[in-house]
Design a protein around this motif. Sequence first.
Motif, PDB file in Angstrom:
ATOM      1  N   ILE A  38      31.185  42.547  45.556  1.00 43.17           N
ATOM      2  CA  ILE A  38      29.986  43.251  45.014  1.00 43.17           C
ATOM      3  C   ILE A  38      29.958  44.621  45.553  1.00 43.17           C
ATOM      4  CG2 ILE A  38      27.365  43.154  45.037  1.00 43.17           C
ATOM      5  CD1 ILE A  38      27.316  40.284  45.150  1.00 43.17           C
ATOM      6  N   GLU A  39      30.166  44.884  46.508  1.00 49.64           N
ATOM      7  CA  GLU A  39      29.990  46.210  47.050  1.00 49.64           C
ATOM      8  C   GLU A  39      31.078  47.169  46.604  1.00 49.64           C
ATOM      9  OE1 GLU A  39      30.349  48.628  51.475  1.00 49.64           O
ATOM     10  OE2 GLU A  39      30.471  46.367  51.448  1.00 49.64           O
ATOM     11  N   THR A  40      32.491  46.599  46.347  1.00 46.90           N
ATOM     12  CA  THR A  40      33.216  47.457  45.584  1.00 46.90           C
ATOM     13  C   THR A  40      33.003  47.778  44.086  1.00 46.90           C
ATOM     14  OG1 THR A  40      35.170  46.512  46.962  1.00 46.90           O
ATOM     15  CG2 THR A  40      35.817  47.468  45.070  1.00 46.90           C
ATOM     16  N   ALA A  41      32.371  46.539  43.407  1.00 47.76           N
ATOM     17  CA  ALA A  41      31.868  46.501  42.080  1.00 47.76           C
ATOM     18  C   ALA A  41      30.750  47.579  41.912  1.00 47.76           C
ATOM     19  CB  ALA A  41      31.603  45.141  41.690  1.00 47.76           C
ATOM     20  N   ARG A  42      29.727  47.544  42.712  1.00 46.30           N
ATOM     21  CA  ARG A  42      28.757  48.678  42.777  1.00 46.30           C
ATOM     22  C   ARG A  42      29.323  49.863  42.860  1.00 46.30           C
ATOM     23  NH1 ARG A  42      24.252  45.070  46.325  1.00 46.30           N
ATOM     24  NH2 ARG A  42      23.420  43.700  44.482  1.00 46.30           N
ATOM     25  N   LYS A  43      30.306  50.018  43.685  1.00 43.39           N
ATOM     26  CA  LYS A  43      30.954  51.636  43.837  1.00 43.39           C
ATOM     27  C   LYS A  43      31.587  52.100  42.166  1.00 43.39           C
ATOM     28  CE  LYS A  43      31.684  51.543  48.778  1.00 43.39           C
ATOM     29  NZ  LYS A  43      32.658  51.743  49.876  1.00 43.39           N
ATOM     30  N   GLU A  44      32.259  50.948  41.919  1.00 47.59           N
ATOM     31  CA  GLU A  44      32.821  51.319  40.472  1.00 47.59           C
ATOM     32  C   GLU A  44      31.727  51.509  39.644  1.00 47.59           C
ATOM     33  OE1 GLU A  44      35.445  47.928  39.724  1.00 47.59           O
ATOM     34  OE2 GLU A  44      36.636  48.540  41.261  1.00 47.59           O
ATOM     35  N   LEU A  45      30.583  50.843  39.500  1.00 42.80           N
ATOM     36  CA  LEU A  45      29.546  50.897  38.554  1.00 42.80           C
ATOM     37  C   LEU A  45      29.013  52.363  38.620  1.00 42.80           C
ATOM     38  CD1 LEU A  45      27.576  50.119  36.498  1.00 42.80           C
ATOM     39  CD2 LEU A  45      26.150  49.132  38.300  1.00 42.80           C
ATOM     40  N   GLU A  46      28.865  53.140  40.056  1.00 40.98           N
ATOM     41  CA  GLU A  46      28.438  54.150  40.298  1.00 40.98           C
ATOM     42  C   GLU A  46      29.009  55.185  39.631  1.00 40.98           C
ATOM     43  OE1 GLU A  46      25.276  55.293  40.986  1.00 40.98           O
ATOM     44  OE2 GLU A  46      24.784  52.926  41.203  1.00 40.98           O
ATOM     45  N   ASP A  47      30.596  55.096  39.761  1.00 42.34           N
ATOM     46  CA  ASP A  47      31.541  55.946  39.163  1.00 42.34           C
ATOM     47  C   ASP A  47      31.691  56.044  37.687  1.00 42.34           C
ATOM     48  OD1 ASP A  47      32.521  56.729  41.967  1.00 42.34           O
ATOM     49  OD2 ASP A  47      33.929  55.123  41.815  1.00 42.34           O
ATOM     50  N   LYS A  78      30.099  43.042  35.284  1.00 44.16           N
ATOM     51  CA  LYS A  78      30.846  42.586  36.387  1.00 44.16           C
ATOM     52  C   LYS A  78      29.905  42.281  37.734  1.00 44.16           C
ATOM     53  CE  LYS A  78      34.909  43.608  39.316  1.00 44.16           C
ATOM     54  NZ  LYS A  78      36.064  44.421  39.392  1.00 44.16           N
ATOM     55  N   VAL A  79      29.344  43.197  37.833  1.00 44.24           N
ATOM     56  CA  VAL A  79      28.545  43.234  39.137  1.00 44.24           C
ATOM     57  C   VAL A  79      27.356  41.962  38.700  1.00 44.24           C
ATOM     58  CG1 VAL A  79      26.443  44.344  40.335  1.00 44.24           C
ATOM     59  CG2 VAL A  79      28.295  45.898  39.528  1.00 44.24           C
ATOM     60  N   LEU A 116      29.169  38.677  39.523  1.00 43.92           N
ATOM     61  CA  LEU A 116      29.377  38.481  41.027  1.00 43.92           C
ATOM     62  C   LEU A 116      28.031  38.135  41.659  1.00 43.92           C
ATOM     63  CD1 LEU A 116      31.674  41.598  41.755  1.00 43.92           C
ATOM     64  CD2 LEU A 116      32.372  38.833  41.905  1.00 43.92           C
ATOM     65  N   GLU A 117      26.943  38.761  41.293  1.00 43.25           N
ATOM     66  CA  GLU A 117      25.448  38.496  41.844  1.00 43.25           C
ATOM     67  C   GLU A 117      25.363  36.947  41.642  1.00 43.25           C
ATOM     68  OE1 GLU A 117      23.120  41.774  40.339  1.00 43.25           O
ATOM     69  OE2 GLU A 117      23.655  42.878  42.214  1.00 43.25           O
ATOM     70  N   GLY A 118      25.433  36.668  40.184  1.00 44.15           N
ATOM     71  CA  GLY A 118      25.303  35.113  40.014  1.00 44.15           C
ATOM     72  C   GLY A 118      26.137  34.119  40.804  1.00 44.15           C
ATOM     73  N   GLU A 119      27.430  34.411  41.129  1.00 43.89           N
ATOM     74  CA  GLU A 119      28.207  33.725  41.929  1.00 43.89           C
ATOM     75  C   GLU A 119      27.589  33.768  43.375  1.00 43.89           C
ATOM     76  OE1 GLU A 119      32.283  34.429  41.824  1.00 43.89           O
ATOM     77  OE2 GLU A 119      32.487  34.936  39.801  1.00 43.89           O
ATOM     78  N   LEU A 120      27.110  34.803  43.682  1.00 44.08           N
ATOM     79  CA  LEU A 120      26.232  34.913  45.235  1.00 44.08           C
ATOM     80  C   LEU A 120      25.247  34.055  45.414  1.00 44.08           C
ATOM     81  CD1 LEU A 120      26.356  36.106  47.945  1.00 44.08           C
ATOM     82  CD2 LEU A 120      25.396  38.203  47.200  1.00 44.08           C
ATOM     83  N   LEU A 121      24.223  34.157  44.257  1.00 41.36           N
ATOM     84  CA  LEU A 121      23.233  33.256  44.248  1.00 41.36           C
ATOM     85  C   LEU A 121      23.619  31.659  44.188  1.00 41.36           C
ATOM     86  CD1 LEU A 121      20.968  35.026  41.565  1.00 41.36           C
ATOM     87  CD2 LEU A 121      20.687  34.885  44.172  1.00 41.36           C
TER      88      LEU A 121
END
Length: 620
Positions: A113-122, A205-206, A209-214
């Motif tokens: 999630i941390e990696t995906a959020r960085k990709e989202l910001e990019d 994607k984020v 992943l957040e759904g999987e985390l829940l």
Amino acid sequence: MPPKKKWRKKAVIDKMTKYSFVLLSGEAESFLKELEELGVVDITRSEKPVDDRSATLSSDADAYGKAISYLEKLDLESDPDKDKVFVPDEIITDPLTAFQETSAKEKQIKSSIETARKELEDCRAWGCFDPAVVRELEDRGLKIRFYRLPKKSYDPSWAQEYAIQEIADNGRNVWFVTVSDDPDYSFPAEEIPAPKNDVQRAEAKVKALEGELLACKGNLYSMKGYIPLFTSKRQEAGTALQRYLADAGSAKAAEDHITIFEGFAPVQEDERLVKVFDSMDGVLYLKEDAAKADNPPIKLKGNWFTRMFTVLTDMYGRPEYDEFDPTPYLSIFFLLFFAMCMGDAGYGLALIGIGLLLKRSSGMKELAPLVMTLGAGTFVIGIVMHTFFGYDISQAAWVPGWLKKCMVTGNIAGFDANMVLSVLIGVLHLSLAFILKAIYATRKKGFLNSLGTWGWTLLIVGGVIVGGISLTGVLSASVTKWIIIAIGILSAIGIFLLSDIHRNPLKNIAPGLWETYNTATGLLGDVLSYLRLYALGLAGGMLGKAFNDIAAMTVGDGSFGVGWIAFAVIFLVGHSLNLAMCCLGAFVHPLRLNFLEFFKNSGYEGKGRMYRPITNKQNP
């Protein structure tokens, strides 16, 4: 025999009885189970795993312990996603494996999630980006290049020379692309890789992943119901490990048909244990008083106060069987030194508050009494050192006069009174160390074999006592002189002539001179080490006062407003930082003064081993 009874009554280390058991090897496991029920016999065994079997048992106990610790910290009510988490209600066949897999998956998802959020910001700056369009343009001979520059480095005049399209501008950076069919194309900026994804796919994607985390969180919360099972399994693994190590550490005889165990138990358990052992079939045992040569385990006595400081003794090492227990002395002086290093009554109240909060924490509950005790000591010494959250209360009008009389202020012989007090306490601490060294040297070796130690004790402690009395004016200068001469002569006889009564007295002179050099040079440094008590307390007080002064600058004319809010923020944050730093110094340096200065001069070695009876109880 009466002296022996007197020694036992006053000893702070439990006397042990040594048991030797002889039995058939096939009965070893059932015998160890019976000892576990008794819960007081320490069978000599290895401290660490000795083979694959014991390593597996140790790993299992550790795995259950980690699961318990992790699950106990989970709190659905404080989870920001509590309204989104679904906690399933289902039976898990293998809870430990399920926990390990789910917790590992949770950790992996959090990283993803941390990696995906960085990709989202990019991707966010590039918007809805379609790589297929870029490939189509490249097939037509057009090359698209991607750039991101700080706004101050971006030159709008580039648009007159290059085919540029600005994509985004957030005030700090500019994202743009250039298009060219020139193979020799060059641009005065460094190109960045093309976006790997567009914003919509990155957001999806984020979200996935957040759904999987829940889902992982829900599964972990559902496993909290298995904490009692994990606790039981950890105890079973730990008990099995101790039993296995005890068996592995036993001696074998008669082609492994006979097993011999060695164990120790407190003497107060003798009557009960003898009845049990007499009733056991097929077990031959021998009973005798434990001696130092047997390396018996050490069980410390103590009251509610000293037991809080046993953890500090264990950090250095438990006493040997014929040594003294330093915990009673360590408890008093560590508390005093900690309070002097803190030196602030307000911080003492803060520590008491922290201790009350720790009492409500399942993981730190055992530390609460110690923290509260240190806080109470800090409050009292802080009053004596007249500091309350960095303010000098010795001049405060609201402080009653009787309390001000308890405060140490002013100078003594031209030196700050608190500095002199620190040195005097250090002299007292070291004098006690020499007295203990002499007493226990006499108990272990006899008086005649410890005359050298008594010589140093008489010289140092006697000199301190006579010097102190002389300063009060009770003794005249001439009487003091003759007492000091007498002490010096008696001490010299013990140090230089009778340090070893088994050899020629003249041969003791050279070792005495060498010991004199080491003691004289070392003792001065030891005494000066106690100045750290004054220095740390002074530094903490000055830093606290500095935060008060900075906070006071924000108040202005004193009218209520933003200034008072800033005052509160600076005051709280500043003193919180100072409290944390003071606590660190107040823990390390008093520990050093006890472990180095006190233990060294008292002759304490601390090479004993802890009493660990084999038991099937959770908290032996």
